[in-house]
Write an enzyme that holds these catalytic residues in place. Structure first.
Site, mmCIF file in Angstrom:
data_model
loop_
_atom_site.group_PDB
_atom_site.id
_atom_site.type_symbol
_atom_site.label_atom_id
_atom_site.label_comp_id
_atom_site.label_asym_id
_atom_site.label_seq_id
_atom_site.Cartn_x
_atom_site.Cartn_y
_atom_site.Cartn_z
ATOM 1 N N GLY A 79 18.346 -17.444 83.279
ATOM 2 C CA GLY A 79 19.509 -16.592 83.001
ATOM 3 C C GLY A 79 19.196 -15.711 81.818
ATOM 4 C CG MET A 81 18.147 -13.660 75.387
ATOM 5 S SD MET A 81 17.636 -12.571 74.049
ATOM 6 C CE MET A 81 18.129 -13.470 72.576
ATOM 7 C CB ALA A 83 23.076 -17.457 80.152
ATOM 8 C CE LYS A 85 17.648 -18.576 78.803
ATOM 9 N NZ LYS A 85 18.571 -17.678 78.094
ATOM 10 C CB THR A 86 19.165 -23.480 74.395
ATOM 11 O OG1 THR A 86 18.289 -22.372 74.524
ATOM 12 C CG2 THR A 86 18.583 -24.492 73.443
ATOM 13 C CG ASP A 156 14.857 -23.544 74.801
ATOM 14 O OD1 ASP A 156 15.202 -22.985 75.867
ATOM 15 O OD2 ASP A 156 15.471 -23.378 73.733
ATOM 16 C CD GLU A 157 13.553 -19.406 73.488
ATOM 17 O OE1 GLU A 157 13.380 -18.430 74.268
ATOM 18 O OE2 GLU A 157 14.613 -19.593 72.880
ATOM 19 C CB ALA A 158 10.013 -21.752 80.147
ATOM 20 C CB CYS A 216 33.157 -4.810 80.119
ATOM 21 S SG CYS A 216 31.908 -5.635 81.081
HETATM 22 N N1 ADP Z 1 26.558 -12.299 71.595
HETATM 23 C C1 ADP Z 1 26.416 -13.567 71.169
HETATM 24 N N2 ADP Z 1 25.891 -13.836 70.001
HETATM 25 C C2 ADP Z 1 25.727 -15.084 69.591
HETATM 26 N N3 ADP Z 1 26.082 -16.160 70.296
HETATM 27 C C3 ADP Z 1 26.614 -15.955 71.466
HETATM 28 C C4 ADP Z 1 26.814 -14.647 71.958
HETATM 29 N N4 ADP Z 1 27.365 -14.745 73.145
HETATM 30 C C5 ADP Z 1 27.501 -16.081 73.374
HETATM 31 N N5 ADP Z 1 27.067 -16.797 72.375
HETATM 32 C C6 ADP Z 1 27.082 -18.268 72.242
HETATM 33 O O1 ADP Z 1 25.858 -18.758 72.681
HETATM 34 C C7 ADP Z 1 26.077 -19.923 73.451
HETATM 35 C C8 ADP Z 1 24.905 -20.170 74.368
HETATM 36 O O2 ADP Z 1 23.812 -20.477 73.533
HETATM 37 P P1 ADP Z 1 22.435 -20.953 74.118
HETATM 38 O O3 ADP Z 1 22.624 -22.226 74.883
HETATM 39 O O4 ADP Z 1 21.476 -20.972 72.968
HETATM 40 O O5 ADP Z 1 22.081 -19.770 75.126
HETATM 41 P P2 ADP Z 1 20.687 -19.294 75.684
HETATM 42 O O6 ADP Z 1 19.693 -20.375 75.455
HETATM 43 O O7 ADP Z 1 20.932 -19.002 77.133
HETATM 44 O O8 ADP Z 1 20.352 -18.016 74.942
HETATM 45 C C9 ADP Z 1 27.365 -19.632 74.170
HETATM 46 O O9 ADP Z 1 28.015 -20.787 74.527
HETATM 47 C C10 ADP Z 1 28.135 -18.885 73.119
HETATM 48 O O10 ADP Z 1 28.877 -19.772 72.352
HETATM 49 C C1 LIG Z 2 15.214 -10.232 76.723
HETATM 50 C C2 LIG Z 2 14.039 -10.539 75.850
HETATM 51 C C3 LIG Z 2 14.062 -11.617 74.956
HETATM 52 N N1 LIG Z 2 13.035 -11.873 74.186
HETATM 53 C C4 LIG Z 2 13.105 -12.989 73.246
HETATM 54 C C5 LIG Z 2 14.271 -12.972 72.323
HETATM 55 C C6 LIG Z 2 14.489 -14.418 72.005
HETATM 56 O O1 LIG Z 2 13.681 -14.739 70.901
HETATM 57 C C7 LIG Z 2 14.034 -15.123 73.239
HETATM 58 C C8 LIG Z 2 15.144 -15.568 74.140
HETATM 59 O O2 LIG Z 2 15.908 -16.568 73.538
HETATM 60 P P1 LIG Z 2 17.189 -17.294 74.232
HETATM 61 O O3 LIG Z 2 17.064 -18.736 73.842
HETATM 62 O O4 LIG Z 2 17.126 -17.098 75.697
HETATM 63 O O5 LIG Z 2 18.392 -16.674 73.630
HETATM 64 O O6 LIG Z 2 13.233 -14.194 73.943
HETATM 65 C C9 LIG Z 2 11.883 -11.122 74.267
HETATM 66 O O7 LIG Z 2 10.901 -11.387 73.549
HETATM 67 N N2 LIG Z 2 11.833 -10.075 75.126
HETATM 68 C C10 LIG Z 2 12.876 -9.751 75.935
HETATM 69 O O8 LIG Z 2 12.790 -8.761 76.725
#
Ligand code: ADP
Ligand SMILES: Cc1cn([C@H]2C[C@H](O)[C@@H](COP(=O)(O)O)O2)c(=O)[nH]c1=O
Length: 783
Positions: A79, A81, A83, A85-86, A156-158, A216
């Protein structure tokens, strides 16, 4: 007493935490993650506890001793960022750890956002991990013996691991591990990222999560990069990226076009950025003209932003709010032959004039103007029509005539009925429409609820002609007991205390009147807050949040507070419940179809929670904030100040009620509505801004903390219009209570600044402001 016309039911909006409340709290939950594999200390490899090995899985195998007895699994979570995932990965490994399995977490050492020793979600949940340059080094780092004991490997960050495919094959197929992989499927250009997609064919399950678009609020499938950096790998969080929804094909074409040609510095601005700027432009004083000018810059800017034509009425942002139709004088009404179809409009903020050709006026007359939208009546059929004078958009409503005929019908029916029965007294014969009108006026008063009840008590005809508040106490805002606050009894007598025998007292902030109400409900509920006089309660046994109208007895149920516990930041020290129960601000909103939604911000959370009545779980905003100040509910919305970390301009934000249409309710992101003057590094006065409600408007109080205290009061409306120097010199005999509200064990505590040194131009002004670190008995104060 009557001078105590506080700006908001501050006292009512207080926290009652009864002394025995802890007995009612659910057991505090165990820390979110109890992993059997101890976290690695940097530079040292710590072996896995042998006792924790799950024998049922055969304990895995490094390949040295042959194949494992149990097959492995691969689960992929992808998904954009933000979303979750972590969050999902951590939840998954937590479940595995809960069953006694040994779990190891790995992340790429490229992601150094929060240090290298833990996986951290955007909400701040943190779990120890191994930060590695490539996955193949994992077994070496851990040691073969420890590796064999690992049952579950979370990655994570696969997207940053080039050897993801090989590692997953080996770990699952050869070594019998459960591998849970979380990563981005696409980069900011929506191209595949790293080798995450390559492991889909190997996977037992694939989950694609979505985020919420920051612009939005709709479901976001992609990640937008906010900077001009073009390299694929760029570590960052919300400062660099934001979730973004799907674009239309026209938009996608524009992106492709922008990507393929060498763009001019202006034309190459990303469409999302353009939309963001457009939003800002639309918040200005002369927003419509500025917006049209903005879109006129180039075709790319035009195609990336919404055309107001066709959406002039349905999209509030395009309402010509500050424009009024200019009376021409000399008997020249709109539509007069001499004007040749032209009318002039005048901008109330900027003083600008525009002349618009609106031949429609030939057979329409103007009845009113709402937000600058004209309310017209068509001559030949009396149809009511809304006209946007600049976009030309029209919306039709039923003929005005239909109201007339209904009234006629009712009049004759009523007259017949009355004549048939008796000769009515002069009061009883008042027409029901008139009664309804009077009732409306009564409901606008200070002690509106009591007056309304008295009004309805006059006779059965008056009663039957007007709406009964019972059953509608919450869904009809007019019946909200706005000026009533729950009175702290003092002497440790919290509502529900045995000595009160189910009674509590309420106090009217405008009139000073008291009423005593029997509310035995308090025996197993505690009060968390009060919104517009409606009490926000928490039921003891299941932590359900309930709204209670103290006078009509209406109750509305919301999900248990417990469902929000997981959102309380793990960084907070102490009992999570204590933080969660501290409601910073809550607001009630009733939609046109009478669905009641509740928004609340608890001091333990960085998101805003919301739910509609009857839902089972609270939802939280997809966005969050780190630091806010002085949250204030006002007319169904939440207002707050976002202080600036250093010397920038503090911002005033507004959170609109949850949007309920569509498949899933969502909370629009906060709107920046005004900025406060910045503090300057050279000044010894640091100014703190806070918001209070006064006479149905919001005031901004500037509290100065320096040696030369000089507090001042402004109207938010002026700040919104950029007029940040116009001070309010008179608050009409009202009193302002500033600071944290806390009503605990019968004591009211105001925190703020001492003394009330509020002077404007050297003169003391009417009205008073209470600032201070004082704890006092309300009884003493009100007597
Ligand atoms: N624009 C944003 N900036 C910071 N945190 C956000 C933002 N939008 C959502 N979040 C928070 O980030 C959480 C998801 O974090 P995380 O599990 O680390 O996501 P991912 O690993 O997919 O990037 C959401 O539940 C929400 O609380
Ligand atoms: C879209 C995108 C992301 N990244 C980097 C930015 C963050 O450090 C990670 C993603 O972290 P998350 O746990 O999913 O929030 O990836 C990147 O290097 N390049 C990109 O296009």
């Amino acid at each position: 007493m009557s001078s105590i016309c506080a700006m908001r039911s501050l006292l009512a909006a207080s926290t009652f935490l009864r002394s025995g409340a802890s007995r009612l709290r659910p057991l505090s939950l165990a820390p979110p993650f109890r992993l059997n594999l101890s976290r690695p200390s940097l530079g040292a490899v710590r072996p896995v506890s042998a006792a924790a090995v799950d024998k049922s899985r055969g304990g895995g195998g490094s390949g040295m001793e042959g194949r494992p007895s149990h097959p492995g699994e691969i689960h992929v979570i992808v998904g954009p960022m933000f979303a979750g995932k972590t969050t999902a990965l951590l939840r998954r490994v937590q479940v595995e750890a809960g069953t006694g399995r040994n779990v190891a977490l790995i992340k790429s050492d490229k992601d150094n956002r929060y240090g290298l020793d833990s996986v951290v979600t955007h909400d701040g949940t943190k779990v120890a991990c191994w930060a590695l340059p490539e996955l193949s080094s994992f077994q070496d780092k851990l040691g073969t013996e420890a590796y064999d004991k690992v049952d579950v490997i979370g990655i994570d960050e696969a997207q940053f691991f080039d050897d993801l495919h090989d590692f997953c094959c080996k770990a699952a197929d050869r070594d019998g591990k459960i591998v849970v992989v979380a990563g981005l499927d696409g980069d900011y250009k929506r191209n595949k990222f790293g080798s995450v997609l390559d492991i889909i064919p190997l996977a037992d399950s694939v989950t694609k999560l979505t985020a919420r678009c920051e612009l939005c609020g709709r479901r976001a499938f992609f990640t937008l990069r906010k900077t001009r950096e073009t390299k694929t790998e760029l570590i960052g969080g919300a400062d660099v990226y934001m979730p973004r929804r799907r674009r239309t094909s026209a938009d996608a074409d524009a992106v492709t076009a922008a990507a393929t040609r060498d763009p001019s510095p202006w034309e190459s601005l990303h469409e999302d950025l353009l939309e963001l700027i457009a939003w800002r432009v639309l918040a200005g004083d002369d927003h419509l003209r500025d917006y049209v000018r903005f879109r006129a810059v180039c075709p790319h800017w035009r195609s990336s932003t919404t055309c107001p034509r066709g959406r002039g009425i349905v999209d509030r942002r395009f309402h010509p709010r500050r424009w009024m139709l200019l009376p021409e004088g000399h008997g020249l009404y709109p539509g007069h032959g001499k004007l040749r179809g032209f009318v002039r409009f005048f901008n109330l903020s900027t003083g600008a004039f525009v002349r618009v050709h609106l031949p429609l006026f030939r057979d329409h007359c103007v009845l009113d103007s709402v937000d600058g939208i004209l309310l017209l009546q068509r001559d030949h059929d009396t149809a009511i029509r809304l006209l946007h004078p600049f976009t030309g958009d029209i919306m039709d409503f039923p003929p005005l005539e239909t109201l007339l005929s209904k009234r006629r019908r009712r009049t004759s029916a009523d007259a017949d009925a009355a004549a048939a029965t008796r000769d009515p007294s002069p009061w009883e014969s008042l027409h029901e429409d008139l009664l309804e009108l009077i009732a409306w006026r009564v409901l606008a008063g200070d002690d509106h609820l009591r007056d309304y009840v008295r009004f309805r008590a006059v006779c059965s005809h008056w009663r039957s002609s007007t709406t009964c508040p019972r059953g509608r106490g919450i869904v009809d805002r007019r019946f909200h007991p706005r000026r009533w606050m729950l009175l702290p009894e003092g002497h440790g007598l919290y509502p529900g205390h045995g000595k009160l025998r189910g009674f509590v007292r309420f106090f009217n902030l405008s009139t000073g009147a008291f009423v005593r109400v029997h509310l035995p409900l308090f025996r197993d509920h505690c009060v968390l807050d009060s919104v517009d006089g409606i009490l926000l309660l928490q039921r003891d046994h299941d932590t359900a949040i309930r709204l209670l109208h103290p006078f009509t007895g209406d109750i509305m149920d919301f999900p248990p507070l417990e469902t929000l516990l997981r959102y309380v930041s793990s960084k907070l020290v102490g009992d999570k419940w204590d933080y969660l129960r501290r409601i910073g601000a809550a607001s009630i909103n009733v939609s046109a179809d009478q669905v009641v939604s509740l928004m609340m911000w608890s001091r333990g959370m960085v998101q805003v929670a919301f739910a509609t009545s009857g839902e089972r779980e609270w939802r939280v905003s997809s966005w969050y904030f780190n630091q806010i100040f002085s949250p204030l509910p006002f007319q169904g919305k939440l207002y707050m100040v976002r202080p600036h970390q250093t010397y920038g301009e503090p911002e005033i934000l507004r959170i609109d009620p949850p949007q309920l249409e569509g498949t899933e309710p969502w909370l629009p992101p906060p709107t920046l509505i005004a900025k406060c003057p910045a503090n300057t590094p050279d000044s010894d006065n640091r100014v703190l801004y806070c918001l209070v409600e006064c006479d149905s408007e919001i005031l901004v109080i500037a509290l100065s903390s320096g040696v030369h205290k000089k507090n001042s009061v402004y109207r938010l409306a002026d700040f919104v219009l950029g007029r940040r120097t116009i001070q309010v010199t008179n608050i009409g005999g009202n009193a302002i209570f500033i600071g944290k509200r806390n009503l605990n064990k019968g004591q009211i505590r105001f925190q703020g600044l001492l003394p009330a040194s509020w002077r404007v131009k050297g003169k003391w002004r009417s009205g008073c402001a209470f600032f201070g670190f004082s704890t006092y008995s309300p009884k003493a104060h009100h007597s």
